[in-house]
Design a protein around this motif. Sequence first.
Motif, PDB file in Angstrom:
ATOM      1  N   HIS A  49     -13.031  91.936  18.259  1.00  0.00           N
ATOM      2  CA  HIS A  49     -12.122  91.213  17.358  1.00  0.00           C
ATOM      3  C   HIS A  49     -12.316  89.722  17.570  1.00  0.00           C
ATOM      4  O   HIS A  49     -12.894  89.039  16.742  1.00  0.00           O
ATOM      5  CB  HIS A  49     -10.677  91.660  17.608  1.00  0.00           C
ATOM      6  CG  HIS A  49      -9.683  90.957  16.756  1.00  0.00           C
ATOM      7  ND1 HIS A  49      -8.463  90.534  17.223  1.00  0.00           N
ATOM      8  CD2 HIS A  49      -9.728  90.589  15.450  1.00  0.00           C
ATOM      9  CE1 HIS A  49      -7.805  89.934  16.243  1.00  0.00           C
ATOM     10  NE2 HIS A  49      -8.546  89.957  15.158  1.00  0.00           N
ATOM     11  N   ARG A  50     -11.866  89.212  18.742  1.00  0.00           N
ATOM     12  CA  ARG A  50     -11.988  87.766  18.997  1.00  0.00           C
ATOM     13  C   ARG A  50     -13.135  87.422  19.944  1.00  0.00           C
ATOM     14  O   ARG A  50     -13.553  86.281  19.998  1.00  0.00           O
ATOM     15  CB  ARG A  50     -10.679  87.242  19.589  1.00  0.00           C
ATOM     16  CG  ARG A  50      -9.498  87.384  18.635  1.00  0.00           C
ATOM     17  CD  ARG A  50      -8.312  86.556  19.101  1.00  0.00           C
ATOM     18  NE  ARG A  50      -7.102  86.873  18.356  1.00  0.00           N
ATOM     19  CZ  ARG A  50      -6.840  86.438  17.131  1.00  0.00           C
ATOM     20  NH1 ARG A  50      -7.696  85.655  16.503  1.00  0.00           N
ATOM     21  NH2 ARG A  50      -5.711  86.771  16.523  1.00  0.00           N
ATOM     22  N   SER A  51     -13.618  88.410  20.715  1.00  0.00           N
ATOM     23  CA  SER A  51     -14.568  88.113  21.790  1.00  0.00           C
ATOM     24  C   SER A  51     -16.017  88.141  21.295  1.00  0.00           C
ATOM     25  O   SER A  51     -16.834  88.964  21.746  1.00  0.00           O
ATOM     26  CB  SER A  51     -14.368  89.105  22.938  1.00  0.00           C
ATOM     27  OG  SER A  51     -13.073  89.023  23.453  1.00  0.00           O
ATOM     28  N   ARG A  81     -14.176  93.876  29.396  1.00  0.00           N
ATOM     29  CA  ARG A  81     -13.383  94.654  30.349  1.00  0.00           C
ATOM     30  C   ARG A  81     -13.685  96.156  30.286  1.00  0.00           C
ATOM     31  O   ARG A  81     -14.839  96.541  30.392  1.00  0.00           O
ATOM     32  CB  ARG A  81     -11.901  94.302  30.136  1.00  0.00           C
ATOM     33  CG  ARG A  81     -11.606  92.867  30.606  1.00  0.00           C
ATOM     34  CD  ARG A  81     -10.202  92.376  30.270  1.00  0.00           C
ATOM     35  NE  ARG A  81      -9.139  93.289  30.584  1.00  0.00           N
ATOM     36  CZ  ARG A  81      -8.545  93.415  31.780  1.00  0.00           C
ATOM     37  NH1 ARG A  81      -8.914  92.625  32.761  1.00  0.00           N
ATOM     38  NH2 ARG A  81      -7.577  94.273  31.963  1.00  0.00           N
TER      39      ARG A  81
HETATM   40  N1  LIG Z   1      -6.856  97.825  32.302  1.00  0.00           N
HETATM   41  C1  LIG Z   1      -6.260  98.925  32.770  1.00  0.00           C
HETATM   42  O1  LIG Z   1      -5.983  99.056  33.989  1.00  0.00           O
HETATM   43  C2  LIG Z   1      -5.903 100.043  31.808  1.00  0.00           C
HETATM   44  C3  LIG Z   1      -5.047 101.047  32.262  1.00  0.00           C
HETATM   45  C4  LIG Z   1      -4.711 102.089  31.395  1.00  0.00           C
HETATM   46  C5  LIG Z   1      -5.245 102.126  30.125  1.00  0.00           C
HETATM   47  N2  LIG Z   1      -6.072 101.128  29.694  1.00  0.00           N
HETATM   48  C6  LIG Z   1      -6.605 101.198  28.336  1.00  0.00           C
HETATM   49  O2  LIG Z   1      -7.997 100.913  28.350  1.00  0.00           O
HETATM   50  C7  LIG Z   1      -8.350 100.201  27.154  1.00  0.00           C
HETATM   51  C8  LIG Z   1      -8.996  98.880  27.528  1.00  0.00           C
HETATM   52  O3  LIG Z   1      -8.134  98.202  28.429  1.00  0.00           O
HETATM   53  P1  LIG Z   1      -8.403  96.689  28.856  1.00  0.00           P
HETATM   54  O4  LIG Z   1      -7.453  96.387  29.957  1.00  0.00           O
HETATM   55  O5  LIG Z   1      -9.870  96.498  29.046  1.00  0.00           O
HETATM   56  O6  LIG Z   1      -7.931  95.966  27.508  1.00  0.00           O
HETATM   57  P2  LIG Z   1      -7.757  94.392  27.229  1.00  0.00           P
HETATM   58  O7  LIG Z   1      -8.432  93.591  28.267  1.00  0.00           O
HETATM   59  O8  LIG Z   1      -6.293  94.160  26.998  1.00  0.00           O
HETATM   60  O9  LIG Z   1      -8.568  94.202  25.889  1.00  0.00           O
HETATM   61  C9  LIG Z   1      -7.998  94.484  24.662  1.00  0.00           C
HETATM   62  C10 LIG Z   1      -9.101  94.947  23.742  1.00  0.00           C
HETATM   63  O10 LIG Z   1      -8.515  95.259  22.465  1.00  0.00           O
HETATM   64  C11 LIG Z   1      -9.215  94.538  21.479  1.00  0.00           C
HETATM   65  N3  LIG Z   1      -8.277  94.148  20.418  1.00  0.00           N
HETATM   66  C12 LIG Z   1      -7.078  93.507  20.585  1.00  0.00           C
HETATM   67  N4  LIG Z   1      -6.533  93.251  19.373  1.00  0.00           N
HETATM   68  C13 LIG Z   1      -7.395  93.746  18.440  1.00  0.00           C
HETATM   69  C14 LIG Z   1      -7.390  93.790  17.016  1.00  0.00           C
HETATM   70  N5  LIG Z   1      -6.386  93.265  16.272  1.00  0.00           N
HETATM   71  N6  LIG Z   1      -8.427  94.395  16.386  1.00  0.00           N
HETATM   72  C15 LIG Z   1      -9.437  94.917  17.101  1.00  0.00           C
HETATM   73  N7  LIG Z   1      -9.515  94.899  18.444  1.00  0.00           N
HETATM   74  C16 LIG Z   1      -8.491  94.313  19.114  1.00  0.00           C
HETATM   75  C17 LIG Z   1      -9.799  93.315  22.167  1.00  0.00           C
HETATM   76  O11 LIG Z   1     -10.914  92.841  21.434  1.00  0.00           O
HETATM   77  P3  LIG Z   1     -11.391  91.274  21.536  1.00  0.00           P
HETATM   78  O12 LIG Z   1     -11.376  90.908  23.006  1.00  0.00           O
HETATM   79  O13 LIG Z   1     -12.741  91.273  20.919  1.00  0.00           O
HETATM   80  O14 LIG Z   1     -10.398  90.468  20.731  1.00  0.00           O
HETATM   81  C18 LIG Z   1     -10.162  93.906  23.514  1.00  0.00           C
HETATM   82  O15 LIG Z   1     -11.423  94.532  23.456  1.00  0.00           O
HETATM   83  C19 LIG Z   1      -7.054 100.051  26.354  1.00  0.00           C
HETATM   84  O16 LIG Z   1      -6.946 101.098  25.424  1.00  0.00           O
HETATM   85  C20 LIG Z   1      -5.977 100.174  27.404  1.00  0.00           C
HETATM   86  O17 LIG Z   1      -4.733 100.640  26.877  1.00  0.00           O
HETATM   87  C21 LIG Z   1      -6.410 100.082  30.521  1.00  0.00           C
END
Ligand SMILES: NC(=O)c1ccc[n+]([C@@H]2O[C@H](COP(=O)([O-])OP(=O)(O)OC[C@H]3O[C@@H](n4cnc5c(N)ncnc54)[C@H](OP(=O)(O)O)[C@@H]3O)[C@@H](O)[C@H]2O)c1
Length: 253
Positions: free
Chosen positions: A37-39, A16
Amino acid sequence: MNLSGQVALVTGGAVRVGRAIALGLASAGAHLVIHYHRSADAAQETVSEARQRGVEAVALPANLANSKEALALARAAEDYFGRVDIIVHSASPFVRASLSETTPEIWCQVLGVLVDGFFILARELTPGMVARGEGGIVVILDRGTFDPWPDFLAHSVGKSALWALVRNLAVELAPHVRVNGIVPGPVLPPPDYPEEDQARIAQGTLLGRWGDPQDVVEAVLFLLRSDYITGEALFVDGGERWAHRRPLGSRQN
Ligand SMILES: NC(=O)c1ccc[n+]([C@@H]2O[C@H](COP(=O)([O-])OP(=O)(O)OC[C@H]3O[C@@H](n4cnc5c(N)ncnc54)[C@H](OP(=O)(O)O)[C@@H]3O)[C@@H](O)[C@H]2O)c1
């Protein structure tokens, strides 16, 4: 900072938004440590895509809430490339839980990834940056950093603490290492996110639409390249934080 030839560690870089950041850095010529982590499978795919862009890349696992694993990640990254010049901290569990729903385990896991894991990476990897005279750190925040976010207690508090860490590290590591944050708005909905919810969130921005992970990538590259910005948070949110200021008659949500 010229990104070509630098070594960047991207936490949560397999999938993502983190994946988009990793590949954006690869396209800019940076070698990559893609943390996951898991992916695991997705991480290997991201490594392959990065290599197709002509850089070296490796995938390394860690549960960042586990301090031993976070430390092992930092050491493995330095062992592999001999140095790490850039950290982008994107990993972030997204746990919906109010105060009563937030168990001590949830609290420790969420803050462990957002704050403790990043603290360990920064503590281990920035001495090398300082010694080499250059380094860049970008952390990915969100609106919960600044506004209380109902039902996302640990997440919101963790992002706020991360922002505090950004400012403290910017002061402590200047002038060699610049430390900044990015505050994305809605850029990528969770899988299977209902369309009506997506539409409601779009209307909660001034621009009336979702952004794209590439908007975050551009901001990461900009902050890393901009040698006169540190201790800053850059909003990439389509004006989401000001949408409540619209005249009442023009609001659609
Ligand atoms: N999506 C949006 O619209 C949005 C908006 C505002 C801010 N953000 C920020 O952008 C960033 C990425 O967002 P996203 O939506 O792509 O996130 P996401 O899909 O929820 O993915 C979560 C990520 O965190 C990792 N993670 C979760 N638990 C973990 C652990 N215990 N140790 C290490 N890694 C861990 C996962 O790794 P694995 O998959 O390898 O387990 C994955 O890469 C985040 O900081 C989020 O707050 C996103």
